[in-house]
Write a protein that holds these residues in place. Structure first.
Motif, short mmCIF file in Angstrom:
data_model
loop_
_atom_site.label_atom_id
_atom_site.label_comp_id
_atom_site.label_asym_id
_atom_site.label_seq_id
_atom_site.Cartn_x
_atom_site.Cartn_y
_atom_site.Cartn_z
N ILE A 80 -1.91 -5.24 -14.15
CA ILE A 80 -1.72 -6.11 -15.31
C ILE A 80 -1.07 -5.38 -16.48
CG2 ILE A 80 -3.98 -5.60 -16.35
CD1 ILE A 80 -4.19 -8.53 -17.12
N THR A 81 -0.93 -4.07 -16.38
CA THR A 81 -0.45 -3.30 -17.52
C THR A 81 1.08 -3.35 -17.63
OG1 THR A 81 -0.49 -1.27 -16.16
CG2 THR A 81 -2.45 -1.79 -17.46
N THR A 82 1.78 -2.55 -16.87
CA THR A 82 3.25 -2.54 -16.91
C THR A 82 3.78 -2.47 -15.49
OG1 THR A 82 3.22 -0.12 -17.11
CG2 THR A 82 3.36 -1.39 -19.16
N ASP A 83 4.99 -2.96 -15.29
CA ASP A 83 5.62 -2.88 -13.98
C ASP A 83 5.99 -1.43 -13.69
OD1 ASP A 83 5.43 -5.59 -13.63
OD2 ASP A 83 7.44 -6.00 -14.43
N GLU A 84 5.70 -1.01 -12.46
CA GLU A 84 6.01 0.36 -12.08
C GLU A 84 7.49 0.47 -11.71
OE1 GLU A 84 3.69 2.51 -12.72
OE2 GLU A 84 2.58 0.72 -13.31
N PRO A 85 8.16 1.52 -12.15
CA PRO A 85 9.60 1.67 -11.87
C PRO A 85 9.87 1.86 -10.39
CG PRO A 85 8.71 3.65 -12.89
CD PRO A 85 7.64 2.62 -12.97
N ASP A 138 4.68 11.76 -13.96
CA ASP A 138 5.60 11.01 -14.80
C ASP A 138 4.84 10.29 -15.91
OD1 ASP A 138 7.40 8.58 -15.55
OD2 ASP A 138 8.72 9.85 -14.32
N GLU A 139 5.43 10.25 -17.11
CA GLU A 139 4.77 9.60 -18.23
C GLU A 139 4.62 8.10 -18.03
OE1 GLU A 139 8.83 9.11 -20.97
OE2 GLU A 139 7.19 10.42 -21.61
N ARG A 140 5.37 7.53 -17.10
CA ARG A 140 5.25 6.09 -16.83
C ARG A 140 4.03 5.78 -15.97
NH1 ARG A 140 11.34 5.52 -14.76
NH2 ARG A 140 10.74 7.60 -13.99
N PHE A 141 3.38 6.79 -15.46
CA PHE A 141 2.05 6.63 -14.83
C PHE A 141 1.08 6.57 -16.00
CE2 PHE A 141 -0.41 7.63 -10.84
CZ PHE A 141 -1.68 7.48 -11.39
N ASP A 142 0.88 5.37 -16.56
CA ASP A 142 0.22 5.26 -17.86
C ASP A 142 -1.05 4.43 -17.85
OD1 ASP A 142 1.40 2.83 -17.38
OD2 ASP A 142 2.70 2.84 -19.14
N ALA A 198 0.37 -4.16 0.15
CA ALA A 198 0.81 -3.27 -0.93
C ALA A 198 1.44 -4.07 -2.06
CB ALA A 198 1.80 -2.24 -0.38
N LEU A 199 2.19 -5.13 -1.73
CA LEU A 199 2.80 -5.99 -2.74
C LEU A 199 1.73 -6.68 -3.57
CD1 LEU A 199 5.31 -7.32 -3.98
CD2 LEU A 199 5.16 -9.07 -2.19
N TYR A 200 0.66 -7.12 -2.93
CA TYR A 200 -0.43 -7.76 -3.67
C TYR A 200 -1.04 -6.78 -4.67
CZ TYR A 200 -5.01 -9.48 -4.89
OH TYR A 200 -6.13 -9.87 -5.61
N ILE A 201 -1.28 -5.55 -4.23
CA ILE A 201 -1.87 -4.56 -5.13
C ILE A 201 -0.91 -4.26 -6.28
CG2 ILE A 201 -2.69 -2.17 -5.28
CD1 ILE A 201 -3.64 -2.45 -2.38
N TYR A 241 0.32 3.21 -6.67
CA TYR A 241 1.04 4.28 -5.98
C TYR A 241 0.30 4.74 -4.72
CZ TYR A 241 4.14 4.49 -9.99
OH TYR A 241 5.05 4.17 -10.95
N GLY A 242 -1.03 4.67 -4.75
CA GLY A 242 -1.78 4.98 -3.54
C GLY A 242 -1.47 4.00 -2.43
#
Length: 363
Positions: free
Chosen positions: A95-100, A177-181, A87-90, A189-190
């Motif tokens: 490459i877009t933004t770090d997930e909160p 959430d808007e951060r799912f961008d 999961a950490l690898y995924i 998240y999956g």
């Protein structure tokens, strides 16, 4: 698609409550609030029900056993490490933004809670399909019918059910959430939902296969050491098995999550896209459950190799194949993102609109 009135009307025509609608009146705003309230209450009810079911499941002895013997918790943590690393690898592949962290944690917890839904469905329908003895297969004395109904159980119940509840853990909170961008956020998240599901599944499997050692409460260093080795001896086998099974959950739900992310940005085809992801994840999941109980036994009948060694080899190969496909999908997204980003950032490719002071060089 537009109503014929809207399609033919002039832009200045007021079509409110005729062919279009937006909240204007107090009643309209009340309707909006009612709709939002019902959805919020429904989500809260689902979470509360999942929490209630999980407390019932853990209250059956798993929680008490862990409290009495903390070494069992250590085995559970070890069993989750392979899935956590995957999961950490995924996560790092995004490459877009770090997930909160808040969304990741919420998804993980919701997957744990919703696992109870899958447990109830699997337990209830296992008897119907004859997997737990009896059921339809038992009353049909046809050669091979038990195998057929076992396959149907895994393809129609276990695979779709478990993948659906993991996807629900993403859809209920992080997805909104808007951060799912970005599309790839769905895979992240999956994967976290798969990790949460695998974690609680490992808790249940390990605690069910270990009885509390007699020297639970250590009165001395000797008691402490005896309790440790007794727990290790009783749970090392199931811990190894669950450690191998965990990464599969991450891979399956990462596929489904990726397509959930794709659906978010393609609302006109969201339903079919989500269905595609679930079909892929459920098929991979169901096929694994069927083959993992058959292949090692069949191979061991022809090759003088321990069944457990064949089991390990099968899991590594099977998960490795589908992880490769997942890797290809994530890598393709990454390369495409880098390419389009480079195109945008390259001054040579950038263009601006002419102002009234710029000469028009077009012929």
């Amino acid at each position: 698609m537009k109503d014929p009135v809207e399609a033919r009307a002039d832009e200045s025509e007021d079509l409110y409550d005729v062919a279009s609608w937006e909240p204007r009146s107090r009643l309209d705003r009340l309707a909006v609030k009612t709709h939002r309230g019902v959805l919020s209450a429904g989500r809260a009810l689902i979470v509360a029900l999942g929490l209630f079911i999980m407390l019932l499941i853990l209250g059956g002895g798993a929680a008490a056993l862990i409290v009495e013997n903390p070494f069992i918790l250590a085995l559970i943590v070890l069993s989750v490490v392979p899935a956590a690393l995957l999961a950490l690898y995924i996560y790092t592949s995004d490459i877009t933004t770090d997930e909160p962290a808040s969304l990741l944690a919420a998804t993980f917890v919701l997957a744990i809670l919703f696992a109870g839904f899958a447990a109830i469905i699997n337990t209830t329908l296992s008897g119907v399909f004859g997997v737990a003895g009896g059921g339809i297969a038992a009353v049909l004395p046809v050669p091979g019918v038990e195998l057929l109904f076992m396959m149907l159980f895994y393809y129609l119940v276990v695979g779709p059910g478990e993948e659906a509840v993991k996807l629900l853990a993403v859809r209920l909170y992080a997805y909104r959430d808007e951060r799912f961008d970005s599309v790839i956020d769905g895979a992240v998240y999956g994967a976290v939902a798969g990790l949460g599901f695998a974690s609680i599944e490992n808790v249940l499997y390990i605690t069910q296969n270990i009885s509390a050692p007699s020297a639970v409460i250590a009165q001395s260093a000797a008691d402490f050491t005896a309790s440790f080795f007794q727990t290790l001896d009783a749970g090392s086998g199931i811990t190894a098995v669950r450690g191998l099974a965990g990464p599969g959950h991450v891979i399956y739900s990462a596929f489904a999550g990726y397509y959930l992310g794709l659906a978010r940005f393609n609302p006109d085809n969201a339903g079919p896209i989500v269905a595609k992801g679930l079909l892929i994840a459920a098929f991979i999941h169901g096929t694994y459950n069927i083959l993992v109980g058959i292949v090692p036994l069949v191979v061991s009948a022809f090759v003088p190799i321990p069944v457990f060694a064949i089991f390990v080899a099968f899991v590594v190969v099977y998960d490795g194949v589908f992880f490769y496909f997942l890797y290809r999908k994530l890598a393709r997204y990454r390369k495409t993102y880098q390419r389009v980003s480079d195109d945008v950032d390259d001054p040579a490719d950038a263009s601006s609109e002419l102002t009234e002071f710029d000469p028009d060089t077009n012929p």
